[in-house]
Design a protein around this motif. Structure first.
Motif, PDB file in Angstrom:
ATOM      1  N   LEU A 415       9.794  76.974  27.417  1.00 19.61           N
ATOM      2  CA  LEU A 415       8.748  76.557  26.485  1.00 19.61           C
ATOM      3  C   LEU A 415       8.524  75.044  26.562  1.00 19.61           C
ATOM      4  O   LEU A 415       7.374  74.573  26.591  1.00 19.61           O
ATOM      5  N   LEU A 416       9.609  74.273  26.591  1.00 24.84           N
ATOM      6  CA  LEU A 416       9.472  72.822  26.642  1.00 24.84           C
ATOM      7  C   LEU A 416       8.837  72.369  27.944  1.00 24.84           C
ATOM      8  O   LEU A 416       8.101  71.374  27.970  1.00 24.84           O
ATOM      9  N   GLU A 417       9.111  73.066  29.039  1.00 21.51           N
ATOM     10  CA  GLU A 417       8.504  72.717  30.317  1.00 21.51           C
ATOM     11  C   GLU A 417       6.989  72.879  30.278  1.00 21.51           C
ATOM     12  O   GLU A 417       6.266  72.184  31.001  1.00 21.51           O
ATOM     13  N   ARG A 418       6.508  73.776  29.475  1.00 27.60           N
ATOM     14  CA  ARG A 418       5.067  73.982  29.341  1.00 27.60           C
ATOM     15  C   ARG A 418       4.445  73.075  28.281  1.00 27.60           C
ATOM     16  O   ARG A 418       3.272  73.197  27.971  1.00 27.60           O
ATOM     17  N   GLY A 419       5.248  72.166  27.711  1.00 29.68           N
ATOM     18  CA  GLY A 419       4.722  71.240  26.715  1.00 29.68           C
ATOM     19  C   GLY A 419       4.540  71.842  25.334  1.00 29.68           C
ATOM     20  O   GLY A 419       3.751  71.332  24.535  1.00 29.68           O
ATOM     21  N   ILE A 420       5.263  72.929  25.040  1.00 34.07           N
ATOM     22  CA  ILE A 420       5.163  73.587  23.744  1.00 34.07           C
ATOM     23  C   ILE A 420       6.270  73.065  22.836  1.00 34.07           C
ATOM     24  O   ILE A 420       7.441  73.041  23.224  1.00 34.07           O
ATOM     25  N   ALA A 421       5.896  72.622  21.652  1.00 34.75           N
ATOM     26  CA  ALA A 421       6.885  72.136  20.692  1.00 34.75           C
ATOM     27  C   ALA A 421       7.707  73.309  20.166  1.00 34.75           C
ATOM     28  O   ALA A 421       7.160  74.348  19.793  1.00 34.75           O
ATOM     29  N   VAL A 422       9.027  73.139  20.124  1.00 31.18           N
ATOM     30  CA  VAL A 422       9.941  74.171  19.633  1.00 31.18           C
ATOM     31  C   VAL A 422      10.772  73.566  18.512  1.00 31.18           C
ATOM     32  O   VAL A 422      11.436  72.538  18.704  1.00 31.18           O
ATOM     33  N   VAL A 423      10.727  74.188  17.335  1.00 34.14           N
ATOM     34  CA  VAL A 423      11.545  73.764  16.199  1.00 34.14           C
ATOM     35  C   VAL A 423      12.363  74.967  15.740  1.00 34.14           C
ATOM     36  O   VAL A 423      12.024  76.117  16.025  1.00 34.14           O
ATOM     37  N   THR A 424      13.449  74.687  15.049  1.00 33.33           N
ATOM     38  CA  THR A 424      14.369  75.729  14.589  1.00 33.33           C
ATOM     39  C   THR A 424      14.360  75.772  13.074  1.00 33.33           C
ATOM     40  O   THR A 424      14.546  74.731  12.415  1.00 33.33           O
ATOM     41  N   HIS A 425      14.128  76.963  12.534  1.00 30.00           N
ATOM     42  CA  HIS A 425      14.166  77.155  11.078  1.00 30.00           C
ATOM     43  C   HIS A 425      15.272  78.148  10.755  1.00 30.00           C
ATOM     44  O   HIS A 425      15.209  79.325  11.124  1.00 30.00           O
ATOM     45  N   ARG A 426      16.297  77.662  10.075  1.00 32.57           N
ATOM     46  CA  ARG A 426      17.410  78.520   9.694  1.00 32.57           C
ATOM     47  C   ARG A 426      17.131  79.153   8.330  1.00 32.57           C
ATOM     48  O   ARG A 426      16.722  78.451   7.402  1.00 32.57           O
ATOM     49  N   PRO A 427      17.333  80.464   8.199  1.00 40.59           N
ATOM     50  CA  PRO A 427      17.079  81.126   6.913  1.00 40.59           C
ATOM     51  C   PRO A 427      17.870  80.471   5.787  1.00 40.59           C
ATOM     52  O   PRO A 427      19.046  80.145   5.925  1.00 40.59           O
ATOM     53  N   GLY A 428      17.189  80.279   4.668  1.00 32.41           N
ATOM     54  CA  GLY A 428      17.811  79.635   3.516  1.00 32.41           C
ATOM     55  C   GLY A 428      17.506  78.160   3.407  1.00 32.41           C
ATOM     56  O   GLY A 428      17.700  77.570   2.337  1.00 32.41           O
ATOM     57  N   GLU A 429      17.053  77.529   4.489  1.00 31.78           N
ATOM     58  CA  GLU A 429      16.699  76.116   4.456  1.00 31.78           C
ATOM     59  C   GLU A 429      15.198  75.957   4.229  1.00 31.78           C
ATOM     60  O   GLU A 429      14.418  76.875   4.461  1.00 31.78           O
TER      61      GLU A 429
END
Length: 449
Positions: A415-429
């Motif tokens: 995904l990052l190689e294609r220039g797509i932003a990746v974020v992580t959302h942990r349940p409860g936060e």
């Protein structure tokens, strides 16, 4: 877009072991008996009388017949003097039919019948999505208080009410179908609303890069005849010797589309968190945050039959968006076969696209390829659930865990190689923790066709 190759087979085996998508809906109870039949009291007394008569015949002792006299007398005394209840009907009232997770639902069953009744005896068979908290029985009604446990469109279940005659010897049973309810997910808290670089030409609250009638000052320019005199910037006018006026940035709305990956429901073996639950709660939080800023928001659920709702605005649009995807979970059963192309109206040109996914199914890359082909700015919100937990000393399990992590890292790298932003959302936060890195980039740029 190419799919990452490392550890695909081993990680797929782990995902299949954790995947709960084949959880079927519960079967309805069998229909109740029709017509009048004997009650428990009549059956008990009749059984005692028959046993006493059989004992007298077997032993040949007449005095044993006296043991049958008591239940027979009780049966005779319990015979009703008035008419028994006939033509029993039930009317069901459920309030509310739409609610959020954890809220209570009140059910009132009103019975109508001819004749007299001694008591009502309800038998409750509820669906999976609700819990019975309180049950009250009156002369002509049954009241239930239910608590919703999980989001989805749930069948409440049935209530079979036995209506006994005044003596309690005979009864009639009527079934009350409680119907369905729509339970909305509780939105995760979100206050940040990142926007793309290019915004559509509609009035809104986001500052655009072009000049316009906004409130944020981006510079000064020479006075042009017809401009408002109250916008004159006197310090610049004094320095330059000519009239200078404030230059403002235009204010525009943003188009946002939330893609939901419902191809699989991965349950975390440690916390029991469902990726499907976390996905919908995060989506509800994003939708509510953007609607509060008067943006246009749409939704697309990817899995089985593609469900979508074109972008719209307004506080009431939130419920339309949620209801459009509630059919993904109907009584714990949902279909994930097949993958259909995204309809063009679901992704307007230049719309910011959020893909909320647990990154467990390789087919989601086909959807990403469709979005990138339309040059829409995109953000992938990863739901990190379902990591297997090997037993201590289990070398095979530890190797499977390493392969599982390698598969996840390979997908993020692709995904990052294609220039797509990746974020992580942990349940409860809060969602703001996941979206905060996007604001450091000022705005999200689109891809290339």
């Amino acid at each position: 877009m190419t799919e990452p190759m490392p550890a695909r087979r081993a990680a797929a085996a782990v995902r299949r072991a954790l995947d709960g998508r084949h959880d079927g809906a519960s079967q309805p109870p069998p229909p109740p008996p029709s017509g009048r039949r004997a009650g428990e009291r009549a059956l008990r007394w009749a059984t005692l009388a028959v046993v006493a008569l059989a004992a007298a015949l077997i032993t040949g002792r007449p005095w044993v017949l006296a043991l049958a006299a008591t239940p027979l007398v009780l049966l005779a005394l319990a015979l009703p003097s008035g008419p028994r209840p006939e033509s029993v009907t039930a009317e069901v009232e459920v309030e509310p039919r739409r609610c959020f997770e954890g809220e209570q639902v009140t059910v009132r069953i009103t019975l109508s019948y001819e004749g007299a009744s001694a008591r009502l005896d309800p038998g409750v068979a509820l669906g999976h999505g609700v819990r019975l908290d309180h049950l009250a029985v009156g002369p002509h009604r049954v009241d239930l208080v239910l608590t919703t446990r999980r989001w989805g469109r749930w069948t409440l279940g049935t209530v079979d009410v036995d209506v006994y005659d005044p003596g309690g010897l005979a009864r009639r049973t009527v079934r009350a179908e409680l119907g369905d309810i729509a339970v909305f997910p509780v939105p995760d808290h979100a206050g940040l609303t990142p926007v793309p670089v290019r915004l559509p030409q509609r009035l809104g609250e986001h500052t655009a890069v072009q000049r316009g009638e906004g409130v944020e000052v981006i510079g000064v320019h020479p006075y042009v005849r017809g401009e408002r005199q109250r916008r004159i910037h006197w310090p610049a006018t004094t320095r330059r010797g000519t009239l200078q006026v404030h230059q403002f940035a235009a204010e525009r709305t943003a188009d946002t589309v939330v893609l939901l990956d419902v191809l699989a429901d991965v349950v975390d073996p440690v916390t029991g968190t469902s990726s499907l639950d976390a996905t919908f709660r995060a989506a509800a939080g994003l939708v509510r945050a953007y609607l509060r800023t008067h943006d246009r928001v749409g939704v697309v659920s990817i899995g089985g039959a593609t469900r979508w709702l074109r972008p719209g605005s307004g506080h009431g649009y939130f419920y339309r968006i949620v209801e459009s995807v509630l059919e993904v979970r109907k009584d714990r059963a949902y279909r994930t076969e097949g993958l259909t192309p995204l309809p063009p109206p679901a992704l307007p040109e230049g719309a910011l696209v959020y893909l909320i996914t647990p990154l467990t199914d390789q087919r989601i890359f086909d959807v990403l390829h469709q979005v990138r082909g339309r040059a829409n700015p995109m953000v992938v919100v990863e739901i990190p659930t379902g990591q297997p937990v090997p037993e201590p000393g289990d070398t095979v399990g530890e190797l499977a865990l390493r392969l599982w992590r390698a598969d996840r890292d390979a997908m993020r790298f692709a995904l990052l190689e294609r220039g797509i932003a990746v974020v992580t959302h942990r349940p409860g936060e809060t969602l703001d923790l996941a979206l905060a890195p996007l604001l450091l980039r000022t705005r999200i740029r689109g891809g290339t066709r």
